[in-house]
Design a protein around this motif. Structure first.
Motif, PDB file in Angstrom:
ATOM      1  N   LEU A 182      38.949  25.467  72.729  1.00  0.00           N
ATOM      2  CA  LEU A 182      39.372  24.189  72.175  1.00  0.00           C
ATOM      3  C   LEU A 182      40.123  23.381  73.228  1.00  0.00           C
ATOM      4  CD1 LEU A 182      39.493  22.405  69.675  1.00  0.00           C
ATOM      5  CD2 LEU A 182      41.505  23.692  68.920  1.00  0.00           C
ATOM      6  N   GLN A 219      30.128  17.012  73.353  1.00  0.00           N
ATOM      7  CA  GLN A 219      30.244  16.606  74.751  1.00  0.00           C
ATOM      8  C   GLN A 219      28.973  16.005  75.342  1.00  0.00           C
ATOM      9  OE1 GLN A 219      31.319  19.807  77.405  1.00  0.00           O
ATOM     10  NE2 GLN A 219      32.254  18.423  78.876  1.00  0.00           N
ATOM     11  N   GLN A 264      37.550  21.815  75.564  1.00  0.00           N
ATOM     12  CA  GLN A 264      36.766  20.751  74.948  1.00  0.00           C
ATOM     13  C   GLN A 264      37.586  19.478  74.742  1.00  0.00           C
ATOM     14  OE1 GLN A 264      33.650  21.655  72.054  1.00  0.00           O
ATOM     15  NE2 GLN A 264      34.399  23.760  72.014  1.00  0.00           N
ATOM     16  N   LEU A 265      38.843  19.640  74.349  1.00  0.00           N
ATOM     17  CA  LEU A 265      39.703  18.469  74.165  1.00  0.00           C
ATOM     18  C   LEU A 265      39.961  17.779  75.496  1.00  0.00           C
ATOM     19  CD1 LEU A 265      42.282  19.873  71.582  1.00  0.00           C
ATOM     20  CD2 LEU A 265      40.432  18.243  71.147  1.00  0.00           C
ATOM     21  N   ALA A 280      37.134  15.794  76.597  1.00  0.00           N
ATOM     22  CA  ALA A 280      36.997  14.578  75.799  1.00  0.00           C
ATOM     23  C   ALA A 280      38.046  13.535  76.170  1.00  0.00           C
ATOM     24  CB  ALA A 280      37.105  14.916  74.313  1.00  0.00           C
ATOM     25  N   THR A 286      35.437  28.094  68.507  1.00  0.00           N
ATOM     26  CA  THR A 286      34.862  27.117  69.434  1.00  0.00           C
ATOM     27  C   THR A 286      34.273  27.812  70.658  1.00  0.00           C
ATOM     28  OG1 THR A 286      36.846  26.711  70.792  1.00  0.00           O
ATOM     29  CG2 THR A 286      36.638  25.452  68.741  1.00  0.00           C
ATOM     30  N   ARG A 344      40.796  17.369  63.382  1.00  0.00           N
ATOM     31  CA  ARG A 344      42.195  17.814  63.278  1.00  0.00           C
ATOM     32  C   ARG A 344      42.807  17.360  61.955  1.00  0.00           C
ATOM     33  NH1 ARG A 344      47.578  16.726  63.815  1.00  0.00           N
ATOM     34  NH2 ARG A 344      48.804  18.132  65.166  1.00  0.00           N
ATOM     35  N   GLN A 398      33.745  10.908  70.946  1.00  0.00           N
ATOM     36  CA  GLN A 398      34.237  12.290  70.953  1.00  0.00           C
ATOM     37  C   GLN A 398      35.691  12.348  70.501  1.00  0.00           C
ATOM     38  OE1 GLN A 398      33.441  14.764  74.453  1.00  0.00           O
ATOM     39  NE2 GLN A 398      31.923  13.267  75.134  1.00  0.00           N
ATOM     40  N   GLN A 399      36.509  11.460  71.036  1.00  0.00           N
ATOM     41  CA  GLN A 399      37.932  11.434  70.696  1.00  0.00           C
ATOM     42  C   GLN A 399      38.138  11.140  69.216  1.00  0.00           C
ATOM     43  OE1 GLN A 399      39.503   8.554  73.451  1.00  0.00           O
ATOM     44  NE2 GLN A 399      39.090   9.834  75.234  1.00  0.00           N
ATOM     45  N   TRP A 419      37.169  14.351  67.221  1.00  0.00           N
ATOM     46  CA  TRP A 419      38.151  15.422  67.348  1.00  0.00           C
ATOM     47  C   TRP A 419      39.402  15.115  66.522  1.00  0.00           C
ATOM     48  CZ3 TRP A 419      37.198  20.092  68.246  1.00  0.00           C
ATOM     49  CH2 TRP A 419      36.244  20.498  69.184  1.00  0.00           C
ATOM     50  N   LYS A 420      39.833  13.874  66.525  1.00  0.00           N
ATOM     51  CA  LYS A 420      41.010  13.500  65.727  1.00  0.00           C
ATOM     52  C   LYS A 420      40.711  13.625  64.239  1.00  0.00           C
ATOM     53  CE  LYS A 420      42.926  10.474  69.288  1.00  0.00           C
ATOM     54  NZ  LYS A 420      43.169   9.074  69.709  1.00  0.00           N
TER      55      LYS A 420
END
Length: 352
Positions: A300, A267, A303-304, A307, A296, A283, A275-276, A279-280
């Motif tokens: 989570l 962040q 944070q998502l 983002a 986390t 995952r 960031q996106q 995160w993807k």
């Protein structure tokens, strides 16, 4: 049904609900409780989604997911190990500034509601692993740090400074290893994404019997600092430092790790688009290993959302949350309200 019959329906529904509860044993009650909460959240999402529109749609802020209860016994830590961690902290304090920022490191204040009142002028970075609240008070008393800043130069008009830490505190690390992971990491591999000073690694080496602790750190200065500490305190038998972007070592997440730890790692250091993307990536790699544990700080979901991603969509089919007991009287001294809020930042998830 007409409006006049509504009160009777409500009372009948209450009676039926109480009747169901009375028939459930403890384990059945927890399962039913989870179902009811999820159902209510889904219903509220639909109701708010319908308001002012002609159709239903998903409320993306609501996250409906499978959960399970925390298990495991409290794992004590000897005074000798706490003293050893204290020596590591003292050593690190002598090597890094109070902010614990690397030379020429660039951090950014997130453009979100949570940090709407934060700016470069009113925000101070003080590392939570190196300095407790008492330590901060002492630094203020010595004039090395201030809790306030002047709104109008030369006046007495001041306002509180905002404090930000990029490391987990010792209390959070104790809660993580003595309670959350407890007996779950013996002979396992722990990967800390964005290991920075190495707090998660050093405490994991002292507090657990994990087979391996791998720190992934993109910043070369921090990576060298961690390696120096690992060498000095002879922790190389189980700690490995990797100076790379996590996206360049996907096998750590998809194959090697049993536990992945992420302390608000992206962040303050990456633009939203980056960031996106990360995160993807996380995952897509962790979902390849069912049963993998994700830790986390903060949640989570939070944070998502920060983002700019839909937590509901991204977490669906990926993880279930393990409900943690934050007020179980885990430590010898009772935790105060601020300390409980501190450990409530720690969240645990299991990949489906």
């Amino acid at each position: 049904m007409s409006e006049s019959h509504q009160p009777d329906l409500v009372e009948t529904s209450k009676d039926a609900f109480i009747d169901i509860l009375s028939k459930l044993n403890d384990s059945q009650f927890h399962s039913f409780d989870s179902f009811v909460r999820s159902a209510l959240e889904e219903y509220h999402g639909q109701v708010h989604g319908q308001h002012g529109h002609g159709h239903e749609h998903e409320n993306e802020d609501e996250v409906e997911m499978e959960t399970e209860e925390q298990t495991g016994e409290f794992q004590p830590v000897s005074d000798i190990k706490m003293m050893r961690l204290g020596r590591i902290i003292k050593d690190l304090r002598a090597r890094v500034p109070i902010s614990a920022e690397a030379p020429e490191e660039k951090t950014m204040i997130p453009k979100s509601k949570e940090f709407a009142d934060y700016s470069d002028e009113n925000t101070v970075h003080v590392d939570g692993f190196l300095f407790t609240e008492d330590d901060v008070d002492e630094l203020c008393d010595k004039g090395q740090l201030s809790r306030n800043y002047c709104l109008d130069c030369r006046s007495r008009k001041v306002a509180p400074l905002n404090f930000i830490s990029h490391s987990a505190s010792v209390l959070q690390l104790q809660f993580l290893y003595q309670v959350v992971l407890a007996d779950k990491v013996k002979d396992k591999v722990i990967v800390d994404v964005g290991s920075r000073l190495g707090a998660v690694l050093y405490s994991g080496h002292l507090f657990t019997r994990a087979r391996k602790l791998i720190g992934v750190e993109i910043n070369t200065w921090f990576s060298k600092l961690q390696q120096d500490m690992v060498n000095k305190y002879k922790m190389g038998d189980r700690i490995q430092i990797i100076n790379k972007d996590i996206q360049l070592v996907p096998e750590l997440l998809s194959k090697q790790a049993d536990v992945v730890i992420m302390n608000n790692v992206f962040q303050f250091f990456n633009e939203l688009g980056v960031q996106q993307q990360i995160w993807k990536f996380i995952r897509s790699e962790t979902i390849k290993k069912p049963g993998l544990l994700l830790v986390t700080l903060p949640s989570l979901q939070e944070q998502l959302k920060e983002a700019g991603l839909s937590a509901a969509k991204l977490m669906k089919g990926w993880v279930k949350e393990v409900k943690l007991d934050y007020e179980g009287g885990w430590f010898h001294d009772d935790l105060n309200e601020d300390e409980i809020d501190e450990i409530k930042q720690v969240h645990l998830y299991k990949v489906l």
